[in-house]
Design a protein around this motif. Structure first.
Motif, PDB file in Angstrom:
ATOM      1  N   VAL A 279       0.954  -1.179  -0.135  1.00  0.00           N
ATOM      2  CA  VAL A 279       0.197  -0.121   0.057  1.00  0.00           C
ATOM      3  C   VAL A 279       0.797   1.238  -0.059  1.00  0.00           C
ATOM      4  O   VAL A 279       1.686   1.391   0.989  1.00  0.00           O
ATOM      5  N   LEU A 280       0.870   2.026  -1.130  1.00  0.00           N
ATOM      6  CA  LEU A 280       1.763   3.097  -1.301  1.00  0.00           C
ATOM      7  C   LEU A 280       1.185   4.116  -0.183  1.00  0.00           C
ATOM      8  O   LEU A 280       0.074   4.643  -0.057  1.00  0.00           O
ATOM      9  N   GLU A 281       2.261   4.702   0.355  1.00  0.00           N
ATOM     10  CA  GLU A 281       1.941   5.953   1.517  1.00  0.00           C
ATOM     11  C   GLU A 281       1.711   7.340   0.410  1.00  0.00           C
ATOM     12  O   GLU A 281       2.221   7.509  -0.526  1.00  0.00           O
ATOM     13  N   GLY A 282       0.825   8.002   1.002  1.00  0.00           N
ATOM     14  CA  GLY A 282       0.804   9.328   0.382  1.00  0.00           C
ATOM     15  C   GLY A 282      -0.070   9.402  -0.909  1.00  0.00           C
ATOM     16  O   GLY A 282      -0.531   8.566  -1.383  1.00  0.00           O
ATOM     17  N   ARG A 299       7.332   8.175  -2.317  1.00  0.00           N
ATOM     18  CA  ARG A 299       6.419   7.160  -2.065  1.00  0.00           C
ATOM     19  C   ARG A 299       7.075   5.893  -2.419  1.00  0.00           C
ATOM     20  O   ARG A 299       6.529   4.586  -2.006  1.00  0.00           O
TER      21      ARG A 299
END
Lengths: 341, 337
Positions: A279-282, A299
């Motif tokens: 799950v990519l941040e930001g 990211r």
């Protein structure tokens, strides 16, 4: 152009939109919607441009159609075996003959057909505009085109409102084929359709390509659809291509961390494969204010100091073109290969 | 298994515009258990959204819940039938948001552009709880934190248009959770979002569900999202639940010809490159021209003339939790495939 098989060669394409502020509409910045994009498409080939909203995939396709005027770069299109033109700098008057050869299929089959025209008029309009003045000749051709998209000829005299989304998309495809184009730009052609109808249109596009030797530039966000139509895939992120490779390579052996994350985020229609997702941040970076170095670095879980400073260039790694400083050292995960569970 | 928190029985919601009748939901039944996720899946016009709106009693005119039961088990163990309550009465307004939170597809049109997101959250909190302004604001910040919005103390004063689509959908979820409901209805919560943002939102829903034992009804057209999230699935076609059961059975042992055909026709990242898809013949009929008998029969490869076009099949229980509405299973003699 590189090879006689190449029908389209995009080189260093840029499209910057000015940001204007204040009473005098002074230019205070630029949105780098497309920033140094290069790719080629061969005769009979499908290249997909994929990426999330704002990545520049649609702007790229609109530059090729000259619906927007590129800021820089060349768009070389082969008009016949011995000649090619640069669409990017072609004067307006010379665009019309070119538009017979490059056609487009739109996303929304509801708003792209004129409700006041019959199907025969809609499909026949490009013929009329391009000098087929005999009504009988036009109707004959419209009949052939309806056969081609597998709609009954009897539909010719009906109006668009009588048709479902899938049938309208077939009508849109028939219109695009009227002038025997060689390249079709299809921007999200199936994303507005229901699953059961989407499958019909995907199959139709595959069949037409084989029968007519068409080349497709397929713009899409849905990676599952892309897997079913493409020979090669180009992944875009904030205006740039980060990876180009054959469909199997992109999906099973991605080389760019963004491609890996994108693939990992696609929900798989199998409850036994509830994988641990990356799950990519930001959020996606702002193309008006892209981060320095690699735009994906804030990211990216593999980012190192160099990624924050130096823009990675596309380079060949095991047959893929990748723009990542660490592409040779990372072993990234794609989707499980072909075995359908 | 615990008692269901929500049981829908033979729900019928029709729209009666001047031109005719649209049988949007035509006899839907399903159960939702505490902490469970029920996925309702189907294509356009199948009635999945109207089902959600019927439960909340917010069906727009000329639509109306005509019959059936929507049984909600409340905290005190009492059961209320939402189908029998006047949708405008205070009781229903307390249930909406209080017992059942909801999130819709379009976060832009569901949020006000005139009030800060903090104001909207505080309003939602104070609608259901007697708290001071200061406490409500504190609660708003906590809610933003819960849904993973960075810098919640500052973002509480932002307007919705200042936020990206993903953040807006997080605010919508925060709003839905403001009064600590036990049920969350999410209608296509990620359809308007990019795939990496979708993954974030699905993750968030799962996390909150685990933390609070929230029961979720997830409505979507996307079989991938269903496979990822649901433990029970109801497949709808033209207003009817044609098949329902545990997620594994629906995906690996589907029985209804529509479920089978739908699963075969979905594009998949696992497929061979450039492989053709199985298709379902024809298209979804117009709402005013619904077929007689089984709604799927004109497109069904296994349709039986004289049977499927005449009678509406009854629901057959295949096992404890797996049910199908198809004549192939209705008569015991023909049940064996």
């Amino acid at each position: 152009m590189t090879s006689p098989q190449t029908i389209l060669s995009v080189e260093g394409l840029k499209k910057y939109f000015p940001i204007r502020r204040g009473l005098l509409r002074k230019v205070v910045g630029e949105v780098k919607a497309v920033d140094d994009v290069s790719f080629t498409i061969d005769r009979g080939e499908t290249l997909s441009l994929v990426g999330e909203s704002g990545c520049g995939k649609t702007t790229t396709s609109r530059c090729i159609l000259r619906a927007v005027h590129p800021t820089a770069g060349a768009i070389r299109f082969r008009t016949d075996p011995t000649r090619n033109v640069d669409v990017a700098v072609l004067p307006r008057a010379e665009l019309r003959p070119l538009r017979r050869q490059i056609q487009m299929i739109f996303q929304d089959p509801y708003s792209s057909l004129n409700p006041r025209m019959t199907i025969a008029d809609i499909i026949g309009e490009p013929l009329l505009v391009n000098g087929v003045s005999s009504l009988a000749a036009r109707r004959t051709r419209v009949g052939e085109l309806l056969d081609l998209v597998q709609l009954p000829r009897a539909y010719m005299n009906r109006f668009p409102h009588a048709f479902s989304g899938g049938q309208r998309q077939r009508i849109g495809i028939a219109r695009a084929l009227a002038l025997n184009p060689t390249l079709i730009v299809a921007d999200e052609p199936v994303s507005a359709l229901d699953v059961s109808v989407q499958a019909q249109i995907i199959n139709l596009m595959l069949d037409l390509q084989e029968r007519l030797g068409l080349s497709y530039l397929f713009v899409a966000h849905d990676l599952s659809v892309v897997k079913h139509v493409s020979h090669r895939v180009a992944v875009m992120y904030v205006g740039r291509i980060v990876e180009v490779a054959s469909t199997a390579t992109i999906f099973h052996r991605p080389k760019h961390p963004y491609t890996e994350a994108l693939l990992s985020a696609v929900p798989t229609p199998d409850p036994r494969r509830r994988a641990k997702r990356i799950v990519l941040e930001g959020e996606v970076a702002d193309p008006a204010n892209a981060p320095p170095g690699c735009a994906f670095h804030p990211r990216c879980r593999y980012a190192i100091e160099r990624c924050r400073q130096e823009l990675p260039r596309l380079a060949t790694v095991d047959g893929s073109l990748v723009a990542c400083h660490r592409s040779t050292e990372l072993g990234l995960t794609g989707v499980a290969s072909a075995a359908h569970a | 298994m615990a008692d269901p928190i929500l049981s829908v029985r033979d729900l019928v919601t029709y729209f009666r515009p001047e031109e005719g009748v649209v049988r949007a939901v035509d006899g839907a039944s399903f159960d939702l258990y505490p902490g469970g996720t029920l996925g309702i899946v189907g294509e356009s016009g199948c009635g999945k959204s109207v089902t959600a709106r019927s439960i909340l009693r917010i069906v727009d005119r000329p639509g109306e819940v005509e019959s059936g039961e929507i049984l909600l088990r409340r905290d005190d163990g009492g059961i209320v039938d939402l189908a029998k309550i006047d949708p405008r009465r205070r009781e229903m307004r307390a249930i909406r948001g209080g017992d059942i939170g909801y999130v819709f597809q379009e976060p832009m049109s569901s949020l006000s552009a005139f009030y800060t997101i903090g104001n909207q959250l505080m309003e939602a909190v104070r609608l259901h709880r007697a708290v001071t302004t200061k406490e409500a604001r504190q609660r708003a910040v906590e809610l933003l934190q819960l849904v993973g919005i960075p810098r919640p103390e500052q973002r509480v004063d932002a307007y919705s248009f200042e936020l990206s689509g993903g953040l807006r959908q997080r605010v919508m979820i925060a709003l839905a959770l403001a009064a600590e409901p036990r049920i969350l209805i999410a209608d296509e919560p990620t359809t308007a979002l990019d795939v990496t943002t979708q993954a974030q939102i699905l993750d968030l829903i799962r996390r909150i569900q685990d933390e609070r034992r929230l029961a979720v009804i997830l409505i979507t057209h996307d079989m991938g999202v269903i496979a990822e999230m649901a433990d029970t699935v109801a497949v709808m076609y033209l207003g009817k639940v044609v098949e329902s059961g545990p997620v594994d059975a629906i995906f690996h042992a589907p029985r209804h010809p529509y479920t089978q055909a739908l699963l075969r026709s979905i594009p998949s990242v696992l497929a061979e490159p450039r492989s053709r898809l199985a298709t379902i013949a024809g298209s979804i009929p117009h709402p005013y021209a619904r077929p007689e008998g089984c709604p799927f029969h004109p497109r069904c490869a296994r349709s039986i003339a004289g049977v499927c076009d005449r009678t509406v099949p009854v629901v057959t229980k295949l096992d404890e939790r797996h049910e199908v509405r198809c004549v192939l299973y209705g008569r015991p003699a023909e049940a064996a495939e």
